[in-house]
Design an enzyme around this catalytic site. Structure first.
Site, PDB file in Angstrom:
ATOM      1  N   VAL A 315       0.841  -1.257  -0.076  1.00  0.00           N
ATOM      2  CA  VAL A 315      -0.069  -0.228  -0.017  1.00  0.00           C
ATOM      3  C   VAL A 315       1.155   1.158  -0.001  1.00  0.00           C
ATOM      4  CG1 VAL A 315      -1.952   1.258   1.189  1.00  0.00           C
ATOM      5  CG2 VAL A 315      -1.763  -1.262   1.094  1.00  0.00           C
ATOM      6  N   PRO A 316       1.104   1.924  -1.218  1.00  0.00           N
ATOM      7  CA  PRO A 316       2.356   2.882  -1.304  1.00  0.00           C
ATOM      8  C   PRO A 316       2.114   4.027  -0.525  1.00  0.00           C
ATOM      9  CG  PRO A 316       0.963   2.552  -3.383  1.00  0.00           C
ATOM     10  CD  PRO A 316       0.288   1.736  -2.451  1.00  0.00           C
ATOM     11  N   CYS A 317       2.206   4.300   0.475  1.00  0.00           N
ATOM     12  CA  CYS A 317       1.732   5.644   1.236  1.00  0.00           C
ATOM     13  C   CYS A 317       3.217   6.254   1.131  1.00  0.00           C
ATOM     14  CB  CYS A 317       1.890   5.255   2.797  1.00  0.00           C
ATOM     15  SG  CYS A 317       3.016   4.264   3.772  1.00  0.00           S
ATOM     16  N   HIS A 318       4.085   5.925   0.603  1.00  0.00           N
ATOM     17  CA  HIS A 318       5.419   6.630   0.017  1.00  0.00           C
ATOM     18  C   HIS A 318       5.142   7.367  -0.944  1.00  0.00           C
ATOM     19  CE1 HIS A 318       5.654   2.696  -2.313  1.00  0.00           C
ATOM     20  NE2 HIS A 318       6.308   3.666  -3.322  1.00  0.00           N
TER      21      HIS A 318
END
Length: 348
Positions: A315-318
């Site tokens: 889950v690409p919170c970056h």
């Protein structure tokens, strides 16, 4: 992760006891379970038995304990009484969660202890003690050793001490393997450092860098919500995500297929789903995510949901940045966040 060329350089410096490498690296010795400074007077281990770290905290999280000869948690030319007493206290009782009154029992001020550790090691004493506890749990997760072997390698003389320290983190004694509600935890080495994956036989619940701040609380929150014990082991989702991470870091994969399970509110889940829609190589602002989930004024809540994500990279919170273009916070550290964005932008 330290490159192979750098490891060769560090081993040469270790053998030659080069003082200019003090503070540059620490070495963990697999055969003894201790970590040392480059100039340790002890007999040098074989190169294949060495594991190198850039910080003491990394060595602690990998389950190594500080060497009593070279005292890697003290200044090379000065062993302060406070540092020495605190490190010895942790080794006597690694599972202990420190409170202010514990410092008073040692006739020292808690704020002084925090300052001294922060100044020398980049972490407070409480963070050090937490890393030591986490390292104990990580030792078994990393290698899948039998309980007694893990107990001995972490320096415990009694099985109860090891069991208590493990269960403080993972929620169950490591010998209780036949419970109905069980999650498996596994250590995954990546280019950006080791990660911990926690899953059952169907879903991946957590994927985080082992040095992430607050990881202990994340594990505790997962354990409480699932009402489950967490034990070392492998499952299909863990094997799947390990394979996909290898492809991702090799630049061959941008979308993860491993089934995941979200433990959060409906709003958090909507944010996490929106994060997965951000194409690799692109970024979004918190306000844009808020608009996408139909809550245009809730960008602060979006930021909190972003920070509560327990599935790093997947889950690409970056990929979420501030409105002014700054990278903003990231649980795995801003250096990793920048690397991940650049990696995706350049296709590996």
């Amino acid at each position: 992760m330290i490159s192979s060329e750098r490891k060769v350089e560090f081993y040469k410096a270790l053998v030659e006891k080069k003082t200019e490498y003090e503070g540059v690296f620490y070495v963990g010795v697999k055969t003894t379970g201790v970590f040392c400074r480059p100039t340790c007077p002890a007999r040098k281990p074989k190169e294949e038995n060495c594991e190198f770290f850039e910080t003491a905290k990394q060595a602690l999280l990998a389950s190594f304990r500080p060497c009593k000869r070279c005292r890697p948690l003290s200044h090379p030319n000065q062993v302060t009484e406070i540092v020495q007493k605190l490190v010895e206290a942790v080794e006597k009782n690694p599972e202990k969660r420190w409170k202010d009154y514990d410092f008073k029992e040692l006739s020292m001020d808690a704020s002084t202890a925090r300052r001294q550790f922060k100044k020398r090691f980049g972490m407070t004493f409480v963070e050090y003690a937490r890393a030591r506890r986490m390292g104990i749990a990580m030792k078994q997760i990393r290698s899948g050793e039998a309980v007694i072997e893990a107990q001995l390698s972490t320096g415990y003389e009694s099985s109860s001490g090891f069991r208590d320290a493990f269960s403080r983190i993972m929620g169950s004694a490591p010998t209780l393997l036949n419970q109905t509600n069980v999650l498996k935890a596994s250590w995954i080495d990546t280019r950006l450092g080791p990660m911990i994956a926690i899953a059952d036989d169907r879903f991946l619940y957590l994927l985080e860098f082992v040095d992430r701040r607050g990881l202990e609380k994340e594990v505790e929150r997962l354990r409480d919500k699932k009402k489950s014990a967490i034990i070392p082991g492998h499952s299909w989702p863990i094997s799947s995500i390990e394979n996909e991470l290898n492809q991702y870091f090799d630049g061959q994969l941008t979308e993860f297929k491993t089934p995941v399970f979200y433990l959060g509110s409906d709003f958090q889940k909507s944010v996490w789903e929106e994060l997965k829609k951000i194409p690799a190589g692109e970024t979004r602002k918190y306000s844009e995510i808020a608009n996408a989930v139909g809550k245009p004024t809730a960008y602060r809540a979006v930021a909190r949901a972003n920070g509560a994500n327990q599935l790093a990279i997947v889950v690409p919170c970056h990929r979420v940045i501030n409105s002014n273009g700054d990278l903003a916070g990231y649980g795995g550290g801003l250096t990793r966040k920048k690397w991940l964005i650049d990696h995706e932008n350049h296709g590996g």
